[in-house]
Design an enzyme around this catalytic site. Sequence first.
Site, PDB file in Angstrom:
ATOM      1  N   CYS A   9     -61.172  16.338  13.765  1.00 50.67           N
ATOM      2  CA  CYS A   9     -61.579  16.170  15.264  1.00 50.67           C
ATOM      3  C   CYS A   9     -61.977  14.553  15.733  1.00 50.67           C
ATOM      4  CB  CYS A   9     -62.890  16.907  15.700  1.00 50.67           C
ATOM      5  SG  CYS A   9     -64.213  16.548  14.526  1.00 50.67           S
ATOM      6  N   GLU A  19     -75.152  17.883  16.767  1.00 50.09           N
ATOM      7  CA  GLU A  19     -75.508  18.303  15.511  1.00 50.09           C
ATOM      8  C   GLU A  19     -75.811  17.138  14.748  1.00 50.09           C
ATOM      9  OE1 GLU A  19     -72.737  22.337  15.158  1.00 50.09           O
ATOM     10  OE2 GLU A  19     -71.537  20.641  14.961  1.00 50.09           O
TER      11      GLU A  19
END
Length: 646
Positions: free
Chosen positions: A307, A486
């Site tokens: 990503c 995160e």
Amino acid sequence: MIFLNISLVWKSISRSKPSLKYLSTLNVKDGPYNFVDGEKSHPIDSIGFTNVLNPATSVVLARVALSGTSEVDKAVKSSKEAYNSWSLLSGFERGKLISSLGQKISENLETLAQLEVENNGKPIWEARLDIQSCADCFLYFGGIASTVSGKHIQLPNSSFGLIKRESLGVIGGIGAWNYPLQTCSWKVAPALTCGNTMVYKPSELTPLTALALAELAITAGIPRGVFNIGSGETGKHLCCHPDVAKISFTGSVPTGKNIMKLASNDLKRVTLELGGKNPLIIYDDCDLKNAVKGALLANFLSQGQVCSNGSRVFVQRSIIEQFTNEFVKATTQLVIGDPFDDKTQVGATISKAHAEKVLAYVTQSLEEGAIKLCGGERVQMPHPFENGYFISPCILTNCHDGMTAVREEIFGPVATILPFDTEDEVIRRANETPYGLSAGIFTKDLRRAHRTSSRLQSGTIWVNNFNVTPVELPFSGFKQSGIGVECSTEAIQCYTQLKSVYVEMNDSVGVVEHGEHYSFSIFCCIHLFEAAYLLHPFRNLLVHLRHLDSNDLAEADDVVGVDGIVQDSLERNDLVVDLYHRNLRHLCRKVVHHHLHDNCWDRDLDPNHQNFLRRVDHSFEAEVADNHLPSACRLQWVALEVLHFP
Ligand code: NAD
């Protein structure tokens, strides 16, 4: 997405040694593939099957029964029950179990890495690093579990407030296939640390290592039901389930938007870790060798299925030829092959469909005018890999910012080279995207690096490195690349909510006499003004005041706001404005006395009105006489009566 140091040259990356302990009891490939209440189970309402393949060979690894709504209900119910006791443990107690899971992952690193390679197709050395990063994640969150805490706030006269940081409940986790165990660990570790439980849905393409994690969690002592797994259309059902407090999702931007819509039905919280189209900026003063390594890391790890990849490679014009030559040379030397071979640097693309999508982007780019310098083709491998989907790493030049391959996330091994001249220009162009996950900068000039990094709109920026994600640093997206965080202590905010507890230490209930407690006084004043409104033409003022939210007045500073309104509205009434400026109590007094009393008292009011006004007056006088603002409660009560006065 992996913790990799650029000092490790791509070609000579150090290989982890196989661990000695294997998951002898684990045989997740044989299924069943749900894990609910401490054991593997078949869904109670299977809605079909899906074949899980080894991408390198296309051999079926598992035939997974897909769960329907009843199975999701069962998993959520189990997690909800487990939450009752898990959330009551101390952070320290939870932390020990979470750390123990981290330890179990480390001990079984080789088996988990092999399972990941078999299911995902990435090279084994990468998988080992991924699994180590999962172990690190549990060890990190286990370590900080006892520090998750709130605050104590001292209030007047020994009263106090507690700001408690509390868990949310059952979290629905939904993961992607490119880092199967890592995307799962990045959610499970912080969620459980904060006292939540989780029902996790792995990608249907790569469910195996999450299943292994659930088994390890039980062996680490994490109670059954705290971490459940469901495969199938579980994701959608989780998003709509009334007992799920939050969805934590990793995947593509379009799915993220869908999930946000589904979760909005009952206003679930969301963490969305989405895709990007990230810039890698190579300035002409960089260490060229390092920049080439950075470009390899930014484009071809995990077959380009990362990503945070920096596939828009902006290179300053004066070094573009030299950089491109070196980059192409290094790329064509990458070893494509058996993912289990330690020498392999490029493994198999996840699926046929995905490989075709990647190759279609290459074809379209050429149609749009790009020139292919290397790769971008399916590589036919010998037996047993003849049915695997291997793509040679591709570099495109003659690209421009409007090209499809430069605008859209390809999620494959395709780098586009884009020349630039100035710092301002490259920053502007780098930011011209709806995404903002990551960016890279290669330069020896630290001032330039900081200038650039502060202007780039990305959640993570690497200076002279790329795709390094230590668990201590937040990982999050700007713009359409995501919501929430995160990793790091910041992830704790995403899995907790705040509760304020006010504890009164005095006998009298109400408002303590204190200058800071303007809000309630103002509130009372408003009612008094409203009383006046009924009986006196202060209309402008009162219309304004009535539209003010009492929260707006909660801060002492807001007195200034009211002041403005009073000024506007009562321009003609010098007396009130003047009194207002002295202080609130005087204002009240004047309102009551001069406007209610003097102006209205002598009117031809019926006895009820007169009676009422007397009571307002008395109450106010009592307050003033006692010099005691809590009697504002009485005033409020009286003023409220005014409002309801027939
Ligand atoms: P995807 O969006 O196709 O699927 C992700 C997950 O969502 C899968 O488990 C899938 O089954 C599930 N899903 C699909 N539709 C759903 C729905 N309507 N409701 C609930 N769940 C649904 O993504 P993918 O192909 O698995 O992963 C690739 C994408 O993930 C890329 O865009 C990549 O950039 C992104 N990604 C982001 C991060 C990050 O941390 N930001 C990390 C890894 C991957």
